[in-house]
Structure formats: C-alpha cells, structure tokens
Design a protein around this motif. Structure first.
Motif, short mmCIF file in Angstrom:
data_model
loop_
_atom_site.label_atom_id
_atom_site.label_comp_id
_atom_site.label_asym_id
_atom_site.label_seq_id
_atom_site.Cartn_x
_atom_site.Cartn_y
_atom_site.Cartn_z
N THR A 178 70.08 27.57 22.89
CA THR A 178 69.09 27.32 23.94
C THR A 178 69.39 26.02 24.67
O THR A 178 69.21 25.90 25.87
CB THR A 178 67.67 27.24 23.34
N THR A 323 56.73 27.54 15.93
CA THR A 323 56.44 28.04 17.27
C THR A 323 57.72 28.47 17.98
O THR A 323 58.81 27.98 17.68
CB THR A 323 55.74 26.94 18.10
N HIS A 324 57.57 29.37 18.96
CA HIS A 324 58.66 29.78 19.84
C HIS A 324 59.01 28.58 20.69
O HIS A 324 58.47 28.41 21.78
CB HIS A 324 58.19 30.90 20.78
N CYS A 325 59.89 27.76 20.22
CA CYS A 325 60.15 26.51 20.91
C CYS A 325 61.65 26.25 20.79
O CYS A 325 62.14 25.86 19.73
CB CYS A 325 59.35 25.43 20.19
N ALA A 329 63.30 28.91 17.24
CA ALA A 329 63.28 30.37 17.17
C ALA A 329 64.63 30.94 16.72
O ALA A 329 64.73 32.11 16.36
CB ALA A 329 62.89 30.93 18.54
N HIS A 334 61.48 35.92 12.53
CA HIS A 334 60.07 36.34 12.56
C HIS A 334 59.82 37.52 11.62
O HIS A 334 60.52 38.52 11.66
CB HIS A 334 59.72 36.72 14.01
N LEU A 340 56.87 33.28 13.78
CA LEU A 340 56.94 32.48 15.01
C LEU A 340 55.73 32.82 15.85
O LEU A 340 55.43 34.00 16.05
CB LEU A 340 58.21 32.83 15.79
N GLU A 342 53.12 31.51 19.39
CA GLU A 342 53.20 30.79 20.67
C GLU A 342 52.74 29.34 20.48
O GLU A 342 51.74 29.10 19.78
CB GLU A 342 52.34 31.48 21.73
#
Ligand code: UD1
Ligand code: LIP
Length: 416
Positions: A178, A323-325, A329, A334, A340, A342
């Motif tokens: 990412t 968290t989806h960060c 992730a 998950h 995971l 929000e």
C-alpha cells in the motif's frame, strides 16, 4: 554544550575502501560493507524497532550498520543492537543544517558506503550528506507522511521535506505494498521503489493458545497518539459493558504527550471503563505483556505502514482485531487470524471483539494461523535479507547466492 556535540559516540573503525573488484578491502581480511542509518531516535517505536532489527540481522546478510540519531532519546537506551555504533547528534531544530556536515564526517570516518534514512527530517540531512560524499542514499518509507499525524501543518512541512529529499534517493524501501502505491501516486517511478515487508523475530516456543475461560484482557500496544484510535476502543469497551460483556484492556506503551495521557485517562473514566483499563506505560518487555493478554486490538484511524505490534502479536500466537488501514490489512487475514473493521467504527470494533469472545472465530485456530502467517511472511531475517539485496544492487556487489558460492559454500546450500 553545542547542541551538535555528540552525547554518545562509539568508536568507529577507520575507513577501508571496499569495491566490487576488492570486496575483501585493502588488508585482505574480509570486512563487511557498512551502511549508516540516519534516524530520529527520540522514541522506541515502530520505525526504531525496524532499525534495531536491521542492525542485528544485516551482518548475517553481508552488511554492517551504524547509527546517527538526530533527536537522541529512548532509542539509545532501549535498542537491542548495543554493539552497533551510535552517534547522537541532537539537532537544535528541524532546520539545523549543521547536522549535514556532522553526518557526512561520521559517514566518511566510519567508511560507510551507503546512507539510509527513515523519517523526513533524517532524509533531508542524509540526502545532503550523501550528495556531499557522492554516496547512494536509501530512504525507508514507514508511513504515509501526509497522514502521519493529526497536526496538518507538521504533515504538510514533513511532506514537502520528504519530496525534496527523496528526489535524489537511489532507492526507496516501502514497508507494505500500500505504501508502494502511495509513493507511486506521489510520482516516484517504479524502478526506484522496492517493497520490503516489515518483519519481527519468531517467539521461542510459541504454541497455539487456548481460549481463556472468564474475563478477557485485550492488549493495545502503541506510542499512544490520536491517530492510533484508542478513543474508539474505549468507547467499544463501554458499549460491550452496557451489553453485559466485561472485558479488560491492557494499554501498553507511552503517550505522545502528557496532555494526551490526561485526555485518554479521563475519557476512560467518563465512559465508565476506567477500572477496566491498566495503563502500563512504556515497557521494554512488550513480549511479556503480550503473554498476559488474549488478543491484540489496534484501532488505528489512518496512516499506518505495516505495524510491528501486529506482527509481534501474530508471532506470539494472538488473534488480532485491527482496522482497514493501509498495511495493517496486509498482515491480518480477516476471519482467519482475527478481524478487520472500518476505522472509527465503535459498533464494528465492539462487534468484532464480541465475535472473538463468543467463539464465532475458533480462538485456537486463529492463534495457530497467526503463528504460521507470521513465520511465512513477516520474519525479521527475510526483511534484512531483502534490504541487503537493495544495498548489493546499489554497490554493484554480487547477490547473496553468488557471494556464498564464491566463499566456498556448495551451490545446493547457497541461498536461492
Ligand atoms: C509514525 C510512524 O512512522 N509510524 C510507523 C512506525 O510505527 P509505529 O511507531 O506507529 O508503531 P508500531 O506498531 O509499528 O511499533 C511499535 C513498536 O514499539 C514497541 N514498543 C511499544 C510500546 C512499548 O511500551 N514498548 C515497545 O517496545 C513495540 O513492541 C513495537 O515494536 O513504523 C512502523 C514500521 O515500519 C510503521 O508501520 C508505522 O506506520
Ligand atoms: O518531524 P520530526 O521532528 O522529524 O519527527 C517526527 C516524530 O516526532 C514523530 O513522532 C514521527 O511520527 C514522525 O514521523 C517524525 O519522525
């Protein structure tokens, strides 16, 4: 005292020139090429843990590290890599460019062949020093600088400094895919980017954990600052409590500021969960604290790279709720190794904690999968090996396999 006077300096052996033609150096005795890591050093947090582990593991992959710290602090007293030279040069301010000459002199005196920086401040100093010495400059991207803090001005200034400084970087190492995409979006060309996933050591004797009967303790490990989202977790604990679900929290780590500590402690009180939270503070024994908890929760709001605490928890066999960060992730699978949710969602976070507690996800299996996933993807040794490959390419040295074979190792035993 002049603020640039070294507070601590460890004797650095004299310059020995190592080249692709003469990797043994002038004396004939093989000496590892050296890389100078220019770091901030005020904390012992994620970036510092990566620096520390690299210093420990790089020699196994053909390189020696040294450190210069520009904001001396906890790193000096907490690091495990105590045999690695550390020179502490406190900058008086972010714009105190006398540090450039000091870093260049340290690099020259120690015979360093690469300069490697880890923050926008250290990138600025390292880039200028590397340019003076005509050495390759590597920049490690630990988090998206534009989302590094809740202070927009600091983000803006750091973002600008980073952009200018990395213009001359030979290679940028990102800690997660990412972050690679993020750097591409800033215009960094593909060929200058290399993703090296963060890694942490195995936990000796880690075994899949059994689900605890009775009251659970969740662990959150962080340098507590607003973007880590501890407020959301406190609210989730209050929500669970209102539904009759009593869960404790062990909050492990220092606070960024005394004001922020006061804010979190009083929020816990106001939410009626003050007695459920143990504020542990900074500890050098995170592993021992993780042994006492049932799951790790990392409720980050934004701006993560690939958090070391998630990897450490997985290595210790803990399910992780996060968290989806960004890179988080990529670590947590998950419904396999945890959940995971929000960022900022109190109801989703409370729901995930409840699901783990009530057995929707088999606890022992999640624990076993965490251990396996860490071992497969996030080892400190793999991290150091890949960083060493970046160095080798920059210095034009043979890759690890060719080097081992040249050193007499049978091809079947050489690293692939
Ligand atoms: C601001 C910034 O640059 N953040 C990045 C930083 O992590 P950041 O500083 O946010 O924190 P991490 O969760 O990655 O790591 C914290 C580290 O500190 C240690 N610890 C924590 C509390 C304590 O009391 N004692 C202690 O030793 C933990 O064991 C862990 O090794 O580097 C990470 C690794 O590249 C990135 O994923 C983050 O995005
Ligand atoms: O901006 P600066 O003074 O160099 O130092 C900053 C640290 O104080 C901060 O904790 C960290 O999150 C930033 O990435 C940066 O390293």
């Amino acid at each position: 005292m002049n603020s640039l006077t070294p507070i601590t300096s460890v004797m650095i052996p004299p310059l020995r020139v190592l080249t692709p033609e003469d990797p043994a150096g002038v004396s004939g005795a093989k000496q590892l090429p050296r890389v100078l890591h220019v770091i901030n050093g005020e904390h012992y947090s994620g970036a510092e843990r990566v620096q520390d582990l690299l210093a420990l593991r790089l020699p196994d992959h053909g390189f020696e590290a040294g450190f210069v710290a520009l904001k001396p602090g906890r790193f000096g007293s907490c690091r495990r890599s105590v045999d690695t030279p550390l020179e502490e040069l406190a900058m008086r301010s972010r714009w105190d460019l006398r540090a450039v000459g000091r870093v260049a002199r340290a690099a020259q005196a120690g015979g360093y062949q690469i300069i490697h920086a880890h923050t926008p401040r250290s990138a600025m100093v390292a880039a200028l020093a590397a340019r003076q010495l005509e050495l390759p400059f590597v920049y490690h991207v630990h988090s998206p600088t534009s989302r590094d803090s809740t202070r927009w001005l600091a983000n803006l200034v750091n973002g600008r400094i980073e952009r200018l400084s990395i213009a001359g970087a030979a290679k940028l190492i990102t800690v997660s895919p990412t972050l690679t995409d993020h750097m591409k979006s800033l215009g960094v060309p593909d060929e200058r980017l290399r993703c090296v996933l963060n890694g942490v050591p195995k936990v000796a004797g880690a075994e899949p954990r059994k689900k605890r009967e009775g009251v659970w303790t969740l662990g959150m490990v962080a340098l507590f600052r607003p973007r880590k989202g501890a407020e959301v977790l406190l609210e989730a604990l209050a929500l669970l409590k209102s539904k009759g679900q009593d869960v404790r929290l062990s909050a492990i780590g220092p606070f960024e500021t005394p004001d922020y500590e006061e804010h979190l402690v009083s929020l816990a009180g106001r939410l009626g969960v003050g007695n459920s939270v143990s504020w542990i503070g900074f500890t050098e024994g995170v592993g021992a604290e993780l042994d006492r908890v049932d799951a790790l929760v990392l409720p980050s709001l934004f701006g993560e790279g690939l958090p070391m605490v998630v990897l450490e928890a997985m290595a210790a066999g803990l399910p992780v709720i996060a968290t989806h960060c960004e890179g988080t992730a990529e670590a947590v699978a998950h419904r396999e190794t945890g959940y995971l949710v929000e960022p900022s969602s109190v109801s989703q976070l409370a729901g995930a904690i409840d699901s783990l507690l009530t057995g929707e996800l088999d606890y022992e299996q999640a624990s076993a999968r965490s251990i396996a996933r860490h071992a497969e993807r996030f080892s400190d040794d793999a991290m150091a090996a890949q960083v060493a490959e970046v160095y080798r390419e920059l210095l034009g040295l043979p890759d690890a396999r060719a080097e081992s074979i040249a050193d007499g190792l049978h091809p079947s035993e050489a690293p692939v």
